[in-house]
Design a protein around this motif. Structure first.
Motif, PDB file in Angstrom:
ATOM      1  N   ARG A 248       0.844  -1.201   0.000  1.00  0.00           N
ATOM      2  CA  ARG A 248       0.000   0.000   0.000  1.00  0.00           C
ATOM      3  C   ARG A 248       0.875   1.245   0.000  1.00  0.00           C
ATOM      4  O   ARG A 248       1.800   1.375   0.809  1.00  0.00           O
ATOM      5  CB  ARG A 248      -0.876  -0.018   1.233  1.00  0.00           C
ATOM      6  CG  ARG A 248      -1.821   1.130   1.338  1.00  0.00           C
ATOM      7  CD  ARG A 248      -2.659   0.986   2.577  1.00  0.00           C
ATOM      8  NE  ARG A 248      -3.524   2.118   2.752  1.00  0.00           N
ATOM      9  CZ  ARG A 248      -4.100   2.438   3.873  1.00  0.00           C
ATOM     10  NH1 ARG A 248      -3.915   1.684   4.938  1.00  0.00           N
ATOM     11  NH2 ARG A 248      -4.872   3.484   3.955  1.00  0.00           N
TER      12      ARG A 248
ATOM     13  N   TRP B 190      -1.918   0.622  -4.840  1.00  0.00           N
ATOM     14  CA  TRP B 190      -1.362  -0.682  -4.474  1.00  0.00           C
ATOM     15  C   TRP B 190      -0.334  -1.070  -5.521  1.00  0.00           C
ATOM     16  O   TRP B 190      -0.641  -1.162  -6.695  1.00  0.00           O
ATOM     17  CB  TRP B 190      -2.476  -1.731  -4.397  1.00  0.00           C
ATOM     18  CG  TRP B 190      -3.420  -1.447  -3.287  1.00  0.00           C
ATOM     19  CD1 TRP B 190      -4.557  -0.694  -3.349  1.00  0.00           C
ATOM     20  CD2 TRP B 190      -3.305  -1.869  -1.936  1.00  0.00           C
ATOM     21  NE1 TRP B 190      -5.153  -0.633  -2.125  1.00  0.00           N
ATOM     22  CE2 TRP B 190      -4.408  -1.356  -1.231  1.00  0.00           C
ATOM     23  CE3 TRP B 190      -2.386  -2.646  -1.245  1.00  0.00           C
ATOM     24  CZ2 TRP B 190      -4.616  -1.579   0.117  1.00  0.00           C
ATOM     25  CZ3 TRP B 190      -2.588  -2.881   0.099  1.00  0.00           C
ATOM     26  CH2 TRP B 190      -3.689  -2.347   0.769  1.00  0.00           C
TER      27      TRP B 190
ATOM     28  N   THR C 126      -1.395  -6.694   3.488  1.00  0.00           N
ATOM     29  CA  THR C 126      -2.829  -6.839   3.736  1.00  0.00           C
ATOM     30  C   THR C 126      -3.560  -7.345   2.503  1.00  0.00           C
ATOM     31  O   THR C 126      -4.679  -7.817   2.614  1.00  0.00           O
ATOM     32  CB  THR C 126      -3.467  -5.506   4.167  1.00  0.00           C
ATOM     33  OG1 THR C 126      -3.201  -4.529   3.178  1.00  0.00           O
ATOM     34  CG2 THR C 126      -2.940  -5.065   5.512  1.00  0.00           C
ATOM     35  N   ARG C 127      -2.933  -7.245   1.352  1.00  0.00           N
ATOM     36  CA  ARG C 127      -3.547  -7.725   0.117  1.00  0.00           C
ATOM     37  C   ARG C 127      -2.546  -8.536  -0.684  1.00  0.00           C
ATOM     38  O   ARG C 127      -1.343  -8.344  -0.572  1.00  0.00           O
ATOM     39  CB  ARG C 127      -4.030  -6.562  -0.745  1.00  0.00           C
ATOM     40  CG  ARG C 127      -5.235  -5.873  -0.200  1.00  0.00           C
ATOM     41  CD  ARG C 127      -5.771  -4.880  -1.199  1.00  0.00           C
ATOM     42  NE  ARG C 127      -6.939  -4.216  -0.621  1.00  0.00           N
ATOM     43  CZ  ARG C 127      -7.650  -3.322  -1.252  1.00  0.00           C
ATOM     44  NH1 ARG C 127      -7.333  -2.959  -2.481  1.00  0.00           N
ATOM     45  NH2 ARG C 127      -8.692  -2.769  -0.673  1.00  0.00           N
TER      46      ARG C 127
ATOM     47  N   GLN D 169      -2.328 -10.640  -4.797  1.00  0.00           N
ATOM     48  CA  GLN D 169      -2.951 -10.882  -6.089  1.00  0.00           C
ATOM     49  C   GLN D 169      -2.674 -12.319  -6.488  1.00  0.00           C
ATOM     50  O   GLN D 169      -1.538 -12.779  -6.444  1.00  0.00           O
ATOM     51  CB  GLN D 169      -2.382  -9.928  -7.130  1.00  0.00           C
ATOM     52  CG  GLN D 169      -3.126  -9.930  -8.423  1.00  0.00           C
ATOM     53  CD  GLN D 169      -2.622  -8.829  -9.336  1.00  0.00           C
ATOM     54  OE1 GLN D 169      -1.459  -8.454  -9.280  1.00  0.00           O
ATOM     55  NE2 GLN D 169      -3.494  -8.319 -10.164  1.00  0.00           N
TER      56      GLN D 169
ATOM     57  N   THR E  48      -7.885 -10.074  -6.598  1.00  0.00           N
ATOM     58  CA  THR E  48      -7.214  -9.354  -5.525  1.00  0.00           C
ATOM     59  C   THR E  48      -7.868  -9.785  -4.218  1.00  0.00           C
ATOM     60  O   THR E  48      -9.077  -9.645  -4.053  1.00  0.00           O
ATOM     61  CB  THR E  48      -7.341  -7.832  -5.705  1.00  0.00           C
ATOM     62  OG1 THR E  48      -6.770  -7.473  -6.967  1.00  0.00           O
ATOM     63  CG2 THR E  48      -6.631  -7.094  -4.599  1.00  0.00           C
ATOM     64  N   LEU E  49      -7.066 -10.320  -3.308  1.00  0.00           N
ATOM     65  CA  LEU E  49      -7.565 -10.825  -2.030  1.00  0.00           C
ATOM     66  C   LEU E  49      -7.034  -9.956  -0.900  1.00  0.00           C
ATOM     67  O   LEU E  49      -5.902  -9.480  -0.952  1.00  0.00           O
ATOM     68  CB  LEU E  49      -7.116 -12.276  -1.817  1.00  0.00           C
ATOM     69  CG  LEU E  49      -7.470 -13.272  -2.911  1.00  0.00           C
ATOM     70  CD1 LEU E  49      -6.861 -14.630  -2.605  1.00  0.00           C
ATOM     71  CD2 LEU E  49      -8.966 -13.391  -3.070  1.00  0.00           C
ATOM     72  N   THR E  50      -7.857  -9.770   0.127  1.00  0.00           N
ATOM     73  CA  THR E  50      -7.434  -9.002   1.298  1.00  0.00           C
ATOM     74  C   THR E  50      -7.646  -9.832   2.554  1.00  0.00           C
ATOM     75  O   THR E  50      -8.491 -10.725   2.594  1.00  0.00           O
ATOM     76  CB  THR E  50      -8.189  -7.656   1.394  1.00  0.00           C
ATOM     77  OG1 THR E  50      -7.607  -6.863   2.418  1.00  0.00           O
ATOM     78  CG2 THR E  50      -9.656  -7.861   1.675  1.00  0.00           C
TER      79      THR E  50
ATOM     80  N   MET F 292      -8.743 -15.054   3.724  1.00  0.00           N
ATOM     81  CA  MET F 292      -8.870 -13.890   2.863  1.00  0.00           C
ATOM     82  C   MET F 292     -10.185 -13.890   2.107  1.00  0.00           C
ATOM     83  O   MET F 292     -10.846 -14.929   1.997  1.00  0.00           O
ATOM     84  CB  MET F 292      -7.704 -13.864   1.859  1.00  0.00           C
ATOM     85  CG  MET F 292      -6.350 -13.981   2.527  1.00  0.00           C
ATOM     86  SD  MET F 292      -4.992 -13.684   1.406  1.00  0.00           S
ATOM     87  CE  MET F 292      -4.829 -11.927   1.620  1.00  0.00           C
TER      88      MET F 292
ATOM     89  N   GLU G 155     -12.230 -11.805  -1.433  1.00  0.00           N
ATOM     90  CA  GLU G 155     -12.002 -11.068  -2.660  1.00  0.00           C
ATOM     91  C   GLU G 155     -12.515  -9.638  -2.528  1.00  0.00           C
ATOM     92  O   GLU G 155     -13.571  -9.400  -1.952  1.00  0.00           O
ATOM     93  CB  GLU G 155     -12.704 -11.769  -3.814  1.00  0.00           C
ATOM     94  CG  GLU G 155     -12.453 -11.150  -5.159  1.00  0.00           C
ATOM     95  CD  GLU G 155     -13.169 -11.913  -6.267  1.00  0.00           C
ATOM     96  OE1 GLU G 155     -13.138 -11.392  -7.378  1.00  0.00           O
ATOM     97  OE2 GLU G 155     -13.748 -12.969  -6.012  1.00  0.00           O
ATOM     98  N   VAL G 156     -11.749  -8.680  -3.046  1.00  0.00           N
ATOM     99  CA  VAL G 156     -12.195  -7.285  -3.066  1.00  0.00           C
ATOM    100  C   VAL G 156     -12.383  -6.852  -4.514  1.00  0.00           C
ATOM    101  O   VAL G 156     -11.742  -7.370  -5.420  1.00  0.00           O
ATOM    102  CB  VAL G 156     -11.182  -6.339  -2.376  1.00  0.00           C
ATOM    103  CG1 VAL G 156     -11.116  -6.587  -0.912  1.00  0.00           C
ATOM    104  CG2 VAL G 156      -9.811  -6.438  -2.991  1.00  0.00           C
TER     105      VAL G 156
END
Length: 110
Positions: free
Chosen positions: A16, A30, A75-76, A78, A83-85, A103, A105-106
């Motif tokens: 980030r 990101w 925190t995230r 790919q 994209t997973l958080t 996690m 998905e966002v």
């Protein structure tokens, strides 16, 4: 326990970055960071709570990502085109060999 041969998915840890603009506002972005091997498994389940365990909610986590222990914070990540958080802090084993990340998905807009 996970074995090293099970790490078959390539994931990229996302970093980030917050940049201050000239007008005083802030912009979040990101950037791609370290690329690591991981085991990504679809993870669905239910959580029971309440008096006599009568209330059931679906667990928010959709993926369980297992990777070698890393000291860097993220925190995230790919994976393929997703994209997973993180849902919660990673679960780390006693010997600090493995970490398990729950996690979800966002979307692209946050």
């Amino acid at each position: 326990m996970t074995r090293i041969q099970e790490l078959r998915n390539r994931v990229v840890l996302l970093k980030r970055r917050i940049k201050e603009e000239q007008d005083g506002s802030f912009t979040e972005s990101w950037e791609k960071g370290t690329s690591v091997w991981a085991k990504v498994v679809h993870y669905l389940g239910r959580e029971a709570f309440g008096e006599e365990w009568n209330t059931v909610n679906p667990v928010q986590a959709k993926y369980k990502v297992t990777m070698r222990f890393r000291r860097e914070k993220f925190t995230r990540l790919q994976w393929e085109n997703l994209t997973l958080t993180l849902l919660c802090p990673p679960i780390i084993d006693q010997q600090r060999c493995w970490m398990v990340c729950l996690m979800y998905e966002v979307s692209e807009n946050g």
